[in-house]
Design a protein around this motif. Sequence first.
Motif, PDB file in Angstrom:
ATOM      1  N   PRO A 233     -56.082 -39.348  14.878  1.00  0.00           N
ATOM      2  CA  PRO A 233     -57.013 -40.473  15.020  1.00  0.00           C
ATOM      3  C   PRO A 233     -58.412 -39.974  15.380  1.00  0.00           C
ATOM      4  O   PRO A 233     -58.575 -38.882  15.932  1.00  0.00           O
ATOM      5  CB  PRO A 233     -56.409 -41.288  16.168  1.00  0.00           C
ATOM      6  CG  PRO A 233     -54.983 -40.850  16.263  1.00  0.00           C
ATOM      7  CD  PRO A 233     -54.970 -39.420  15.843  1.00  0.00           C
ATOM      8  N   PRO A 234     -59.434 -40.771  15.125  1.00  0.00           N
ATOM      9  CA  PRO A 234     -60.819 -40.332  15.393  1.00  0.00           C
ATOM     10  C   PRO A 234     -61.111 -40.061  16.858  1.00  0.00           C
ATOM     11  O   PRO A 234     -62.042 -39.326  17.163  1.00  0.00           O
ATOM     12  CB  PRO A 234     -61.672 -41.481  14.848  1.00  0.00           C
ATOM     13  CG  PRO A 234     -60.758 -42.641  14.715  1.00  0.00           C
ATOM     14  CD  PRO A 234     -59.403 -42.088  14.450  1.00  0.00           C
ATOM     15  N   THR A 235     -60.334 -40.648  17.778  1.00  0.00           N
ATOM     16  CA  THR A 235     -60.576 -40.414  19.204  1.00  0.00           C
ATOM     17  C   THR A 235     -59.502 -39.546  19.848  1.00  0.00           C
ATOM     18  O   THR A 235     -59.439 -39.419  21.074  1.00  0.00           O
ATOM     19  CB  THR A 235     -60.646 -41.748  19.967  1.00  0.00           C
ATOM     20  OG1 THR A 235     -59.408 -42.454  19.803  1.00  0.00           O
ATOM     21  CG2 THR A 235     -61.803 -42.598  19.488  1.00  0.00           C
ATOM     22  N   ASN A 236     -58.643 -38.930  19.030  1.00  0.00           N
ATOM     23  CA  ASN A 236     -57.576 -38.078  19.574  1.00  0.00           C
ATOM     24  C   ASN A 236     -57.292 -36.962  18.574  1.00  0.00           C
ATOM     25  O   ASN A 236     -56.236 -36.895  17.963  1.00  0.00           O
ATOM     26  CB  ASN A 236     -56.311 -38.889  19.847  1.00  0.00           C
ATOM     27  CG  ASN A 236     -55.339 -38.163  20.753  1.00  0.00           C
ATOM     28  OD1 ASN A 236     -55.635 -37.089  21.266  1.00  0.00           O
ATOM     29  ND2 ASN A 236     -54.172 -38.740  20.949  1.00  0.00           N
ATOM     30  N   ALA A 237     -58.277 -36.066  18.446  1.00  0.00           N
ATOM     31  CA  ALA A 237     -58.202 -35.049  17.400  1.00  0.00           C
ATOM     32  C   ALA A 237     -57.094 -34.027  17.643  1.00  0.00           C
ATOM     33  O   ALA A 237     -56.483 -33.530  16.699  1.00  0.00           O
ATOM     34  CB  ALA A 237     -59.545 -34.326  17.289  1.00  0.00           C
ATOM     35  N   PHE A 238     -56.827 -33.689  18.908  1.00  0.00           N
ATOM     36  CA  PHE A 238     -55.904 -32.608  19.227  1.00  0.00           C
ATOM     37  C   PHE A 238     -54.687 -33.189  19.935  1.00  0.00           C
ATOM     38  O   PHE A 238     -54.638 -33.300  21.154  1.00  0.00           O
ATOM     39  CB  PHE A 238     -56.619 -31.560  20.078  1.00  0.00           C
ATOM     40  CG  PHE A 238     -57.975 -31.210  19.511  1.00  0.00           C
ATOM     41  CD1 PHE A 238     -58.090 -30.711  18.233  1.00  0.00           C
ATOM     42  CD2 PHE A 238     -59.125 -31.404  20.253  1.00  0.00           C
ATOM     43  CE1 PHE A 238     -59.336 -30.402  17.695  1.00  0.00           C
ATOM     44  CE2 PHE A 238     -60.380 -31.090  19.734  1.00  0.00           C
ATOM     45  CZ  PHE A 238     -60.476 -30.592  18.442  1.00  0.00           C
ATOM     46  N   ASN A 239     -53.696 -33.555  19.139  1.00  0.00           N
ATOM     47  CA  ASN A 239     -52.600 -34.392  19.647  1.00  0.00           C
ATOM     48  C   ASN A 239     -51.225 -33.860  19.268  1.00  0.00           C
ATOM     49  O   ASN A 239     -50.273 -34.622  19.127  1.00  0.00           O
ATOM     50  CB  ASN A 239     -52.770 -35.829  19.124  1.00  0.00           C
ATOM     51  CG  ASN A 239     -52.819 -35.889  17.602  1.00  0.00           C
ATOM     52  OD1 ASN A 239     -52.894 -34.862  16.936  1.00  0.00           O
ATOM     53  ND2 ASN A 239     -52.783 -37.091  17.050  1.00  0.00           N
ATOM     54  N   GLY A 240     -51.086 -32.550  19.076  1.00  0.00           N
ATOM     55  CA  GLY A 240     -49.780 -31.956  18.835  1.00  0.00           C
ATOM     56  C   GLY A 240     -49.237 -32.222  17.448  1.00  0.00           C
ATOM     57  O   GLY A 240     -48.056 -32.567  17.304  1.00  0.00           O
TER      58      GLY A 240
END
Length: 287
Positions: A233-240
């Motif tokens: 998502p645009p506000t959660n670039a590094f999310n596993g």
Amino acid sequence: MKHHLQCFYCALAIFMANCCFAQDVALWEQFNGKYDFTFVGNTLNTSENNSNTLCSILTSSTASLTLNSGDTIEKAYLYWAGSGTGDFDVKLNGTNVPASRTFGIFLNTFNYFSAFADVTQLVQSTGNGDYTLSDLDLNPFITPTQYCNNRTNFGGWAMVIVYKNDALPLNQLNVYDGLQGIPDSINITLDSLNVIDSTGAKIGFIAWEGDVSLDIDETLMINDHVLSNDLNPPTNAFNGTNTITGSSSLYNMDLDIYDIEDNIAVGDTSALIQMTSAAMWCLSVRL
């Protein structure tokens, strides 16, 4: 010549300020021709370090490489990273692999590291199939639980595979690396580019210590354009997540590839990478 921009970075999500010593990001290697890249790798975490599970970490994990017919391996770069001052001698499919370059960072009384080795010959000999990284033992660092209490206990590995195929269009593929810190934002200029055709351009990141639960204005931009896709998502670039396999459970690690065809232009000789987070970060960057 089309432009495929290849980037690798490693992130340590920290919730305090006062960041760290740095090694500026710079061009490591450039390929011009009918090249492309892919990622192979896996985490050593058994769950997100933001969870309330028992503090533990594996010493080995396995991932699979699947290239198409006609793909010829040009280079294979192995990266590994984790909490602590570092374990710089590992094994890949049972073969000893010492680090040829290392990156360290000290942040708010905690040490973190990453390492690099060129494993081209081994991967060219093995080809498609399973790869197991072993003997990466971070237990001496995290067992006392300080990293676990700080929720920055992590470890993992990844290979960047650069391959050639005569059926590919002409591309420029750049590899950058270094070590830089972030308070709440960072700008990194990627130079030595030669964009004469943006069709099919993409950018890839190897990220450490990203958490799916930290969806707090964690943005990744190129030339002022926010990047996102189905997994990021645009506000959660590094999310596993892992773009290659479609996995969303690559705990505390990301292998992400983004389409940037509309974010660069013919004639560009550089690109601006911008990263922001409402939490505090320190970044080991391989772009």
